[in-house]
Design a protein around this motif. Structure first.
Motif, short mmCIF file in Angstrom:
data_model
loop_
_atom_site.label_atom_id
_atom_site.label_comp_id
_atom_site.label_asym_id
_atom_site.label_seq_id
_atom_site.Cartn_x
_atom_site.Cartn_y
_atom_site.Cartn_z
N ASN A 161 0.80 -1.23 0.00
CA ASN A 161 0.00 0.00 0.00
C ASN A 161 0.83 1.28 0.00
O ASN A 161 0.30 2.35 -0.25
CB ASN A 161 -0.92 0.03 1.23
CG ASN A 161 -1.96 -1.06 1.16
OD1 ASN A 161 -2.61 -1.24 0.13
ND2 ASN A 161 -2.10 -1.81 2.24
N TYR A 162 2.11 1.15 0.33
CA TYR A 162 2.96 2.34 0.39
C TYR A 162 4.24 2.10 -0.39
O TYR A 162 4.93 1.11 -0.16
CB TYR A 162 3.30 2.71 1.84
CG TYR A 162 2.08 3.11 2.62
CD1 TYR A 162 1.61 4.42 2.60
CD2 TYR A 162 1.36 2.15 3.34
CE1 TYR A 162 0.47 4.79 3.30
CE2 TYR A 162 0.21 2.51 4.04
CZ TYR A 162 -0.23 3.82 4.01
OH TYR A 162 -1.36 4.17 4.69
N TRP A 163 4.51 3.03 -1.30
CA TRP A 163 5.69 2.94 -2.16
C TRP A 163 6.52 4.20 -2.02
O TRP A 163 5.97 5.30 -2.01
CB TRP A 163 5.27 2.81 -3.62
CG TRP A 163 4.43 1.61 -3.93
CD1 TRP A 163 3.08 1.49 -3.78
CD2 TRP A 163 4.89 0.35 -4.47
NE1 TRP A 163 2.68 0.23 -4.19
CE2 TRP A 163 3.76 -0.48 -4.62
CE3 TRP A 163 6.14 -0.14 -4.85
CZ2 TRP A 163 3.84 -1.78 -5.13
CZ3 TRP A 163 6.22 -1.42 -5.36
CH2 TRP A 163 5.08 -2.24 -5.48
N ARG A 209 3.43 6.54 -14.16
CA ARG A 209 3.06 5.17 -14.52
C ARG A 209 2.17 4.54 -13.43
O ARG A 209 1.24 3.81 -13.71
CB ARG A 209 4.32 4.31 -14.74
CG ARG A 209 4.05 2.89 -15.22
CD ARG A 209 3.34 2.85 -16.58
NE ARG A 209 3.98 3.67 -17.57
CZ ARG A 209 4.95 3.25 -18.39
NH1 ARG A 209 5.35 2.01 -18.36
NH2 ARG A 209 5.49 4.08 -19.26
N PHE A 210 2.48 4.85 -12.19
CA PHE A 210 1.69 4.39 -11.04
C PHE A 210 0.23 4.82 -11.21
O PHE A 210 -0.69 4.04 -11.01
CB PHE A 210 2.30 5.01 -9.78
CG PHE A 210 1.82 4.47 -8.47
CD1 PHE A 210 2.42 3.35 -7.90
CD2 PHE A 210 0.79 5.10 -7.75
CE1 PHE A 210 2.01 2.87 -6.65
CE2 PHE A 210 0.37 4.63 -6.51
CZ PHE A 210 0.99 3.50 -5.96
N ARG A 211 0.03 6.06 -11.64
CA ARG A 211 -1.34 6.57 -11.87
C ARG A 211 -1.98 5.85 -13.05
O ARG A 211 -3.14 5.48 -12.99
CB ARG A 211 -1.33 8.08 -12.17
CG ARG A 211 -0.58 8.93 -11.17
CD ARG A 211 -1.31 9.11 -9.86
NE ARG A 211 -0.47 9.88 -8.93
CZ ARG A 211 -0.25 9.54 -7.66
NH1 ARG A 211 -0.80 8.47 -7.13
NH2 ARG A 211 0.51 10.29 -6.89
N LYS A 218 -0.34 4.19 -2.27
CA LYS A 218 0.13 5.57 -2.33
C LYS A 218 1.62 5.59 -2.59
O LYS A 218 2.34 4.67 -2.21
CB LYS A 218 -0.16 6.27 -1.00
CG LYS A 218 -1.65 6.34 -0.69
CD LYS A 218 -1.91 7.31 0.45
CE LYS A 218 -3.37 7.36 0.86
NZ LYS A 218 -4.31 7.47 -0.27
N ILE A 219 2.07 6.67 -3.24
CA ILE A 219 3.50 6.74 -3.60
C ILE A 219 4.06 8.15 -3.35
O ILE A 219 3.35 9.15 -3.52
CB ILE A 219 3.70 6.31 -5.08
CG1 ILE A 219 5.20 6.17 -5.39
CG2 ILE A 219 3.02 7.29 -6.05
CD1 ILE A 219 5.50 5.44 -6.68
N PHE A 293 2.23 11.65 -0.84
CA PHE A 293 2.71 12.07 0.48
C PHE A 293 4.16 12.50 0.31
O PHE A 293 4.81 12.19 -0.69
CB PHE A 293 2.63 10.92 1.51
CG PHE A 293 3.43 9.70 1.12
CD1 PHE A 293 4.80 9.61 1.38
CD2 PHE A 293 2.82 8.62 0.46
CE1 PHE A 293 5.54 8.48 1.00
CE2 PHE A 293 3.55 7.48 0.09
CZ PHE A 293 4.91 7.42 0.35
N MET A 294 4.67 13.23 1.31
CA MET A 294 6.11 13.52 1.31
C MET A 294 6.75 12.57 2.31
O MET A 294 6.38 12.53 3.48
CB MET A 294 6.36 14.98 1.71
CG MET A 294 7.81 15.40 1.60
SD MET A 294 8.49 15.31 -0.10
CE MET A 294 7.69 16.72 -0.85
#
Ligand code: BG6
Length: 476
Positions: A161-163, A209-211, A218-219, A293-294
């Motif tokens: 879930n987090y990249w 590409r993720f989108r 989330k990335i 996110f940052m």
């Protein structure tokens, strides 16, 4: 605690590592060398010539390590995937065995409900791409990095879930191309800004590409942010602090979030003949790479004063306040770093400043309006293994406690903080400082010259953090 907000229920109490620093198994199961495997062979570059050839052997001991995490109650584990395990030549065949290692690691984490946070790149570009086209200096890397990322996105979409896209682009670029302290061992400002621009494009490209793949998670990038203080209220020193923020923070974070160079930095680079080349499509790509996110790697703050144009001998820009602060760093006309007399220092002379973490998050939140995931924070120190197998790292508990308090204060201020990953989970290889600079909750018995049996021992901080997690940060 009545005047503080509680930590959110789903707060990610985590810890972190990076492939090169823990895995070892340098050329096993099809993996080939990364630039780090080669760089550490240059005499004098690392402490006692230490390498990650075996590291802490996490590749073979991941089950034991994950079990320790589970016993501790860890909620999230951030680790990086080694590009050269997945695509050993960087742009060629996919290595199924390399993928299987991460399948196993991720499944093991999920078995215990530990959220995997996957870093795509923690500084270890395949050496083959360095040889073929100079790595980050060629635009070909954008396509190759995106292909590599896409393989991982597709494989782990329903598990991760987090990249994290790039880890500390500001550090690997400045230490790699300005200070010759990281691969590719270069000191050249022009090449540095060119490689940096390409790294920005690659970062944006994987997020784009993720989108396109409509990923569920989330990335965001992880940025090494050392907020700047001015030496005092002398206006020119305040201006120097502004300069340092622009050149060592906004230059990266503005591009991540807004897709644009800060105008002050761009103008300066143009004037100095250091501006990277913009090709058609670059602006659009940068703007398509906005993160969710940052990711914040926080270690310390930096203090600066004005550096007059006639300042002889200055010339090295500082990098995020994290590394090399002991040198007389600065840029004539912009800033110069100085000591901060109000803070204590670590064994490696890094400032200890938990309020700086609050300031870092406040600045990020006001400038970028993004949630913050703290992807690294911790204390590098010498630890003593006692005869009974205990390690009394009270200094580390103290450090982490103060930083967690600062997070709670920042949440109370109104900032959205989604998680906290300490650096690091087990002890590991500090890139340039060998195995003696320890960060973990879990002590690993080895040193630079003798890898011993690599036995794991729980430090006092291990039990302390267990309690913090159990009480969701109420008992510190
Ligand atoms: C960050 C890196 O720069 O700081 C980590 O992302 C690194 O990989 C950590 O280990 C601590 O730095 P050092 O130099 O003490 O190992």
């Amino acid at each position: 605690h009545t005047h503080y907000d509680a930590f959110p229920k789903d707060f990610l109490w985590g810890s972190a590592s990076a492939a090169y620093q823990v895995e070892g198994a340098m050329e096993e199961d099809g993996k080939k060398k990364s630039v780090w495997d080669k760089f550490v062979q240059i005499p004098g570059k690392t402490f006692k010539g230490s390498t990650g050839e075996v590291a802490v052997d996490h590749y073979h001991r991941y089950k034991e390590d994950v079990k320790l995490m589970a016993e501790q109650g860890l909620r999230a584990y951030r680790f990086s995937i080694a590009w050269s395990r997945i695509i050993p030549d960087g742009d060629g065949e996919v290595n199924e065995k390399g993928l299987q290692f991460y399948d196993n690691l991720i499944d093991e984490l999920l078995k215990y409900d530990i959220e995997p946070i996957v870093t795509l790149y923690h500084w270890d570009i395949p050496q083959a791409l360095q040889d073929k086209y100079m790595g980050w200096e060629s635009r070909q890397v954008i396509e190759d990095f995106t292909r590599y990322a896409e393989i991982l996105f597709k494989r782990y979409n329903n598990k991760v879930n987090y990249w994290v896209s790039l880890n500390e682009q500001n550090i690997f670029i400045t230490l790699g191309y300005r200070m010759a302290a990281h691969p590719p061992n270069v000191k050249d400002e022009k090449r540095m800004y060119a490689a940096n621009h390409i790294a920005h494009l690659a970062n944006a490209s994987v997020i784009k590409r993720f989108r396109e793949l409509d990923m569920q998670g989330k990335i965001g990038p992880s940025f090494a942010y050392g907020p700047t203080y001015a030496l005092n209220s002398q206006p020119l020193n305040q201006l120097a602090a502004e300069n340092n923020e622009a050149f060592n923070a906004h230059l990266w974070m503005d591009i991540y979030v807004r897709g644009e160079y800060p105008s002050v930095v761009w103008k300066y680079l143009k004037t100095q003949g250091l501006a990277p080349e913009f090709e058609p499509g670059d602006s659009e790509l940068l703007k398509a790479g906005k993160p969710d996110f940052m990711g914040l790697n926080y270690y310390q703050t930096i203090t600066v004063e004005a550096n007059h144009l006639d300042g002889v001998g200055a010339g090295k820009m500082n990098t995020s306040g994290k590394k090399g602060t002991s040198e007389a760093n600065g840029v004539p006309g912009l800033y110069k770093s100085v000591e901060n007399e109000f803070v204590e220092k670590t064994d490696w002379d890094w400032n200890i400043d938990s309020t700086g973490l609050r300031i870092a998050m406040r600045r990020i939140a006001s400038r970028y309006q993004l949630p913050i995931l703290i992807t690294e924070n911790g204390l590098g120190a010498y630890d003593d293994l006692e005869e009974d197998g205990s390690i009394h790292d009270l200094y580390r508990i103290d450090y982490l406690k103060n930083h967690i308090k600062a997070i709670q204060e920042t949440i109370t201020d109104g900032v959205n903080v989604i998680g906290y990953c300490t650096w690091s989970y087990t002890d590991l290889l500090s890139w340039l400082n060998g195995y003696q600079k320890r960060y973990g909750f879990v002590y690993v018995d080895r040193d630079e010259l003798d890898k011993k049996e690599l036995k794991r021992y729980k430090k006092d901080s291990y039990f302390w953090y267990k309690k913090v997690i159990e009480t969701n940060g109420e008992v510190l």
